[in-house]
Enzyme design. Structure first.
Site, PDB file in Angstrom:
ATOM      1  N   SER A  70       0.719  -1.313  -0.074  1.00  0.00           N
ATOM      2  CA  SER A  70      -0.093   0.016  -0.071  1.00  0.00           C
ATOM      3  C   SER A  70       0.805   1.159   0.015  1.00  0.00           C
ATOM      4  CB  SER A  70      -0.938  -0.073   1.111  1.00  0.00           C
ATOM      5  OG  SER A  70      -2.006  -0.851   1.067  1.00  0.00           O
ATOM      6  N   LYS A  73       0.434   3.624  -2.869  1.00  0.00           N
ATOM      7  CA  LYS A  73      -0.491   4.354  -2.911  1.00  0.00           C
ATOM      8  C   LYS A  73      -0.330   5.748  -2.941  1.00  0.00           C
ATOM      9  CE  LYS A  73      -3.677   0.820  -1.094  1.00  0.00           C
ATOM     10  NZ  LYS A  73      -4.329   0.311   0.038  1.00  0.00           N
ATOM     11  N   TYR A 197      -3.946  -2.089 -10.205  1.00  0.00           N
ATOM     12  CA  TYR A 197      -3.954  -2.115  -8.774  1.00  0.00           C
ATOM     13  C   TYR A 197      -2.940  -3.354  -8.211  1.00  0.00           C
ATOM     14  CZ  TYR A 197      -5.415  -2.474  -3.834  1.00  0.00           C
ATOM     15  OH  TYR A 197      -5.586  -2.032  -2.461  1.00  0.00           O
ATOM     16  N   TYR A 249      -4.370   3.638   8.119  1.00  0.00           N
ATOM     17  CA  TYR A 249      -5.698   3.392   8.439  1.00  0.00           C
ATOM     18  C   TYR A 249      -6.296   3.673   9.656  1.00  0.00           C
ATOM     19  CZ  TYR A 249      -3.568   0.491   4.768  1.00  0.00           C
ATOM     20  OH  TYR A 249      -2.805   0.067   3.726  1.00  0.00           O
ATOM     21  N   VAL A 267       1.398  -3.796   4.037  1.00  0.00           N
ATOM     22  CA  VAL A 267       1.373  -4.894   4.721  1.00  0.00           C
ATOM     23  C   VAL A 267       2.671  -5.984   4.498  1.00  0.00           C
ATOM     24  CG1 VAL A 267      -1.364  -5.077   4.930  1.00  0.00           C
ATOM     25  CG2 VAL A 267      -0.090  -6.408   2.759  1.00  0.00           C
TER      26      VAL A 267
END
Length: 315
Positions: A70, A73, A197, A249, A267
């Site tokens: 992630s 992103k 993605y 998050y 992760v």
């Protein structure tokens, strides 16, 4: 509490952090729901600090590539803002989610509009925007070229095995994408969007490469490595702001409280953090906490911030 020390002592600070955390190497739980990530040695650890002059201060396995997941992103958001400008925010919000990174709960209540670009749903929407006018292969190539440009390193590549592993186990992401498409939030077929993605999440980078790639966010939008302008200073501040409030998050508030720097976790065990005006920092330790963030990576960054006095909230 350790005494704050001048940043000139950076190498000593980084070495001390590595030594103090060494007895805990392997702590946390590796992200085994992506089978390929389950094979990573849980005792791996690296901490790299790249200052604005390009100098590296490092300890541990800082040249070992890992799946950035992630963290990609942040760079995808940068690309999308370059293409759409502020109109991007009509497609995705910029508020903390308060829920898990792959939650579908808020999408139901908020008519398929993701809360921010760093949860999975938001990143899928941003991927859809980057895909506009491109084939999936072209979009993947553009993202990879951008990462190589930022890090000034042509060796950065996608881990094809990780990408295949994500496709095979990505049922939750398919569910999120189909749900958003039912609200007309995606312009492209779900398979195409998720193909891009999964591939940008599967980019493999070392701590050294990742810190170099994020350096423009510490330097007002300009890469000190190449002298090239990446984004305006105002846009760099805004990307940093979203990283600070949404980058971890449902643990973003805790990370801001303990570390006080913009950061984005993945992760794969990596965390990219930004000390504006000072440095970009990458930490890697595969073991995750209950929120899916690197347990020792976050601890290392907290120790670094306290010992250098780096914080967006003041020393």
């Amino acid at each position: 509490m350790p005494t704050t020390r001048p940043a000139a002592d950076l190498q000593a600070i980084v070495a001390e952090i590595h030594a103090e955390l060494a007895p805990s190497f392997g702590a946390g739980k590796v992200a085994d729901y992506i089978p390929q990530l389950a094979h990573v040695d849980p005792r791996g650890f690296g901490l790299a600090v790249v200052t604005l002059n390009g100098a590296l201060h490092a300890a541990g396995e800082v040249e070992v590539p890992f799946s950035i997941q992630s963290i990609s992103k942040v760079f995808l958001l940068t690309l999308a803002l370059g293409r759409l400008g502020e109109s991007l925010w009509t497609h995705v919000g910029r508020e903390p989610s308060g829920t898990a990174f792959n939650s579908i709960v808020q999408l139901e209540a908020e008519h398929g509009r993701p809360r921010n670009p760093f949860i999975n749903a938001g990143a899928i929407v941003v991927t859809d925007l980057v895909l506009a006018g491109h084939s999936p292969r072209e979009a993947i190539g553009e993202i990879l070229r951008f990462m190589r440009f930022l890090a000034d390193d042509e060796t950065i590549a996608i881990d094809a095995e990780v990408a295949r592993s994500e496709v095979a186990t990505g049922a939750r992401n398919y569910a999120l994408a189909h749900f958003m498409r039912s609200f007309d939030r995606l312009a492209h077929p779900v398979d195409q969007v998720l193909g891009v993605y999964f591939h940008h999440c599967a980019i493999a980078m070392s701590c050294h490469q990742l810190a170099r790639a994020g350096l423009f966010l510490a330097a007002g939008g300009r890469s000190p490595l190449t002298g090239n302008s990446v984004v305006s200073a105002a846009r760099a501040r805004r990307i940093n702001a979203v990283m600070l409030t949404c980058g971890h998050y449902d643990a973003s508030g805790d990370f801001a409280y303990r570390v006080g720097l913009p950061g984005k976790s993945g992760v794969g065990g990596g965390i990219l953090a930004v000390a504006p005006g000072h440095a970009a920092i990458a930490a890697w330790s595969p073991g995750l906490d209950a929120n899916g963030n690197s347990l020792l990576g976050a601890r290392a960054l907290e120790m670094l911030a306290r010992r250098t006095g780096w914080s967006v909230f003041g020393a």
